[in-house]
Design a protein around this motif. Structure first.
Motif, mmCIF file in Angstrom:
data_model
loop_
_atom_site.group_PDB
_atom_site.id
_atom_site.type_symbol
_atom_site.label_atom_id
_atom_site.label_comp_id
_atom_site.label_asym_id
_atom_site.label_seq_id
_atom_site.Cartn_x
_atom_site.Cartn_y
_atom_site.Cartn_z
ATOM 1 N N UNK A 146 -5.176 -6.025 -60.166
ATOM 2 C CA UNK A 146 -3.864 -5.662 -60.670
ATOM 3 C C UNK A 146 -3.688 -6.054 -62.135
ATOM 4 N N UNK A 183 -3.346 -3.463 -65.192
ATOM 5 C CA UNK A 183 -2.108 -3.442 -65.948
ATOM 6 C C UNK A 183 -2.388 -3.511 -67.447
ATOM 7 N N UNK A 230 3.598 0.225 -62.799
ATOM 8 C CA UNK A 230 3.291 -0.374 -61.515
ATOM 9 C C UNK A 230 4.508 -0.375 -60.592
ATOM 10 N N UNK A 247 7.282 -2.293 -60.119
ATOM 11 C CA UNK A 247 7.646 -3.509 -59.407
ATOM 12 C C UNK A 247 9.001 -3.962 -59.908
ATOM 13 N N UNK A 275 13.473 1.145 -52.235
ATOM 14 C CA UNK A 275 12.103 0.813 -52.623
ATOM 15 C C UNK A 275 11.086 1.594 -51.797
ATOM 16 N N UNK A 276 11.357 1.721 -50.500
ATOM 17 C CA UNK A 276 10.432 2.464 -49.647
ATOM 18 C C UNK A 276 10.399 3.947 -50.028
ATOM 19 N N UNK A 308 8.499 1.734 -54.668
ATOM 20 C CA UNK A 308 8.652 0.548 -55.508
ATOM 21 C C UNK A 308 8.185 -0.668 -54.722
ATOM 22 N N UNK A 309 7.806 -1.724 -55.406
ATOM 23 C CA UNK A 309 7.555 -2.981 -54.712
ATOM 24 C C UNK A 309 8.607 -3.990 -55.131
ATOM 25 N N UNK A 310 9.474 -4.378 -54.204
ATOM 26 C CA UNK A 310 10.464 -5.400 -54.562
ATOM 27 C C UNK A 310 9.916 -6.799 -54.309
ATOM 28 N N UNK A 311 9.925 -7.608 -55.333
ATOM 29 C CA UNK A 311 9.546 -9.015 -55.175
ATOM 30 C C UNK A 311 10.839 -9.814 -55.050
ATOM 31 N N UNK A 312 10.989 -10.504 -53.940
ATOM 32 C CA UNK A 312 12.242 -11.191 -53.687
ATOM 33 C C UNK A 312 12.104 -12.674 -54.013
ATOM 34 N N UNK A 346 5.371 -11.673 -65.162
ATOM 35 C CA UNK A 346 4.642 -10.795 -64.263
ATOM 36 C C UNK A 346 4.730 -9.333 -64.681
ATOM 37 N N UNK A 347 5.309 -9.100 -65.861
ATOM 38 C CA UNK A 347 5.413 -7.724 -66.357
ATOM 39 C C UNK A 347 6.034 -6.779 -65.342
#
Lengths: 339, 339
Positions: free
Chosen positions: A53, A57, A64, A66, A90-91, A95-99, A119-120
């Motif tokens: 990754x 990137x 990406x 995110x 997100x689904x 998207x990837x959600x970082x919680x 984490x860009x």
């Protein structure tokens, strides 16, 4: 298990450059010969290479998708529903959600925010009562990173989703006034954030407009912002003489109901209780809770869509989307009667 | 807002190499002159340079201490408490937990797992009922990435924290048998994962050992794994003739209590209900729920500590840590009496 194979290993084994490997593996290798492409793909399969990754990137500068989601406490039902709304979008949008759940600790909130920036990620949803826009911009190191604010950010500027807390307080008071109550209590918390203050202001102004008494000194109780906090306040509520209580949120109200039940104070016969939020739990407790509805899941959906819009179009202008509140009448409120 | 400044910009402006900048900014620049160091630090401040996570990860190969936490649904109270346990250790150990909530969708679980791998995280906590060790290893592309399994992973190998579900089922049955009940029901779910099966087996075996009837065909009801599912099953439970119900978890039990209340079936006078998990909510609903306690928060703490241990020491041997379960008696169960 094998040792991690890097893109450099693949390049070395194939006798080509890292850029060539990168472009072939990302489907952009048409300008290379078929045999080079096949050699690289074969090595990838043979060594079970997973594109890194970080490397990708840096090398590909691809999107990406995110997003970081900072909430005070993901185990509170309110924020749980909000995050579910975020996840639904997100689904759909891949998207990837970082919680990140920062436990209402401003230091931790800042640290997590900085981590997200490092984490860009492509965008941020920030639900924080205590961080000011200034603190956020500082943590973002003035980068051009789109973010959206949610919950308790009244005193701030910036793109955000918002509900009308003042109106919510008005609705709660109006309901209790119509039921004939005359002595009121606001069960607040030790740290009254701006949205809680707004609710209190709407509540108080409506009572005063109806020639009913409400005094910030005597008629506001403070406890911890949790079910446990509501539970612990029950004795003080019961001895206050109030017959109508408006709580900062449903969690506090649910704790209060438990505490009153243990003290044998009947709800709603002796005391009416109005919560705030309309979390899913309200229908499962006893008595089912009368409350002010906020469209929590929709707020999560809306915040994510606005954020995506900003990521895609890089809109610069501030954007505020309002969501309606309304009274949901259940069984924790009843007409006033002399006991 | 300013444009993002890279380490290359700083290197160019300082007239030194990227490696020099990187080492100075990471406190490893003692071999460079004081003036070089000061020049770089001044440029960093002037341009508000934030070290890029990706770049740093590639260049410095330092330990970033990020762990991925994959849970089915973070808005369920059970997983909320588990995540709180993870976060407590994370705060103490300066870890960053990235939480992924995959909504019990195996495809999404796999996609998120692959995303975590691509993110070069240091370790993984995986709570998934449906992923097998084989699926997990495939998603990890056979990398040497430490992970720990949690919840519903009976049929698997691998390092994990575990509670004794069979014993939990025994405890529930024993309690209801001691109260004199004679007709029992297990309120299960459509997809009975291995841990649910274990609870059912312990429950059934104990009843049979006490010469009481229990039949998998007639005495197991199935519904959705949610409060709503328990709520919707109330009518079927009420008409089953059972006076003692053991539910797959507390959420389902809480829904059932609401449904029975609306049907005017009294708990525990007419039907006793035993839940599973001991989520914090159990004391706030009415009647407070008798249940089998799992140390959920401690499981989160334990899983994280074992994972850290593996990250630090790269232990290869499988490790299984057991946590105890116990009966917590509250007010949803009572002695059987003929109605």
């Amino acid at each position: 298990m094998g040792k991690k194979v890097t893109i450099r290993d693949i390049a070395r084994l194939a006798g080509v450059s890292v850029t060539t490997v990168s472009q072939v593996l990302n489907g952009k290798g048409n300008r290379f010969s078929k045999s080079t492409r096949e050699k690289i793909l074969k090595l990838r399969d043979e060594y079970q290479y997973v594109p890194d990754f970080h490397a990708r990137s840096l090398i590909m500068k691809e999107n990406i998708n995110t997003i970081g989601v900072l909430v005070p406490n993901v185990s509170e039902p309110f924020f749980g529903s909000f995050v579910e709304g975020v996840q639904q979008v997100a689904r759909q949008e891949k998207l990837i959600p970082l919680i990140f759940s920062a436990n209402r600790d401003p230091k931790l909130e800042k640290a997590y925010l900085e981590q997200m920036v490092e984490r860009s990620i492509d965008g941020l949803i920030i639900a924080s009562a205590r961080m000011t826009t200034e603190m956020i911009n500082q943590a973002l190191a003035n980068r051009e990173l789109p973010y959206i604010l949610f919950d308790r950010n009244y005193d701030q500027v910036g793109t955000r989703v918002q509900t009308d807390d003042y109106h919510g307080g008005q609705l709660a008071a109006q309901h209790l006034v119509e039921l004939g109550h005359q002595k009121f209590l606001y069960l607040g918390v030790n740290y009254l954030t701006e949205n809680f203050k707004q609710r209190l202001a709407g509540f108080k102004d409506t009572l005063l407009a109806n020639q009913l008494a409400f005094n910030d000194e005597e008629d506001v109780l403070r406890t911890d912002l949790s079910r446990q906090g509501g539970y612990e306040a029950a004795r003080a509520v019961a001895s206050s003489g109030a017959t109508a209580v408006f709580t900062v949120n449903d969690d506090v109200a649910i704790g209060l109901l438990r505490g009153l039940r243990e003290l044998k104070v009947r709800v709603p016969e002796e005391i009416s209780v109005v919560g705030y939020d309309d979390i899913a739990l309200d229908e499962y407790i006893y008595p089912p809770l009368t409350t002010i509805h906020q469209p929590i899941f929709d707020l999560g959906v809306g915040a994510t869509k606005i954020l995506l819009d900003r990521i895609d179009h890089k809109r610069q202008s501030e954007q505020v989307e309002h969501f309606p509140v309304r009274l949901v009448r259940r069984e924790s409120t009843a007409p006033y009667r002399m006991v």
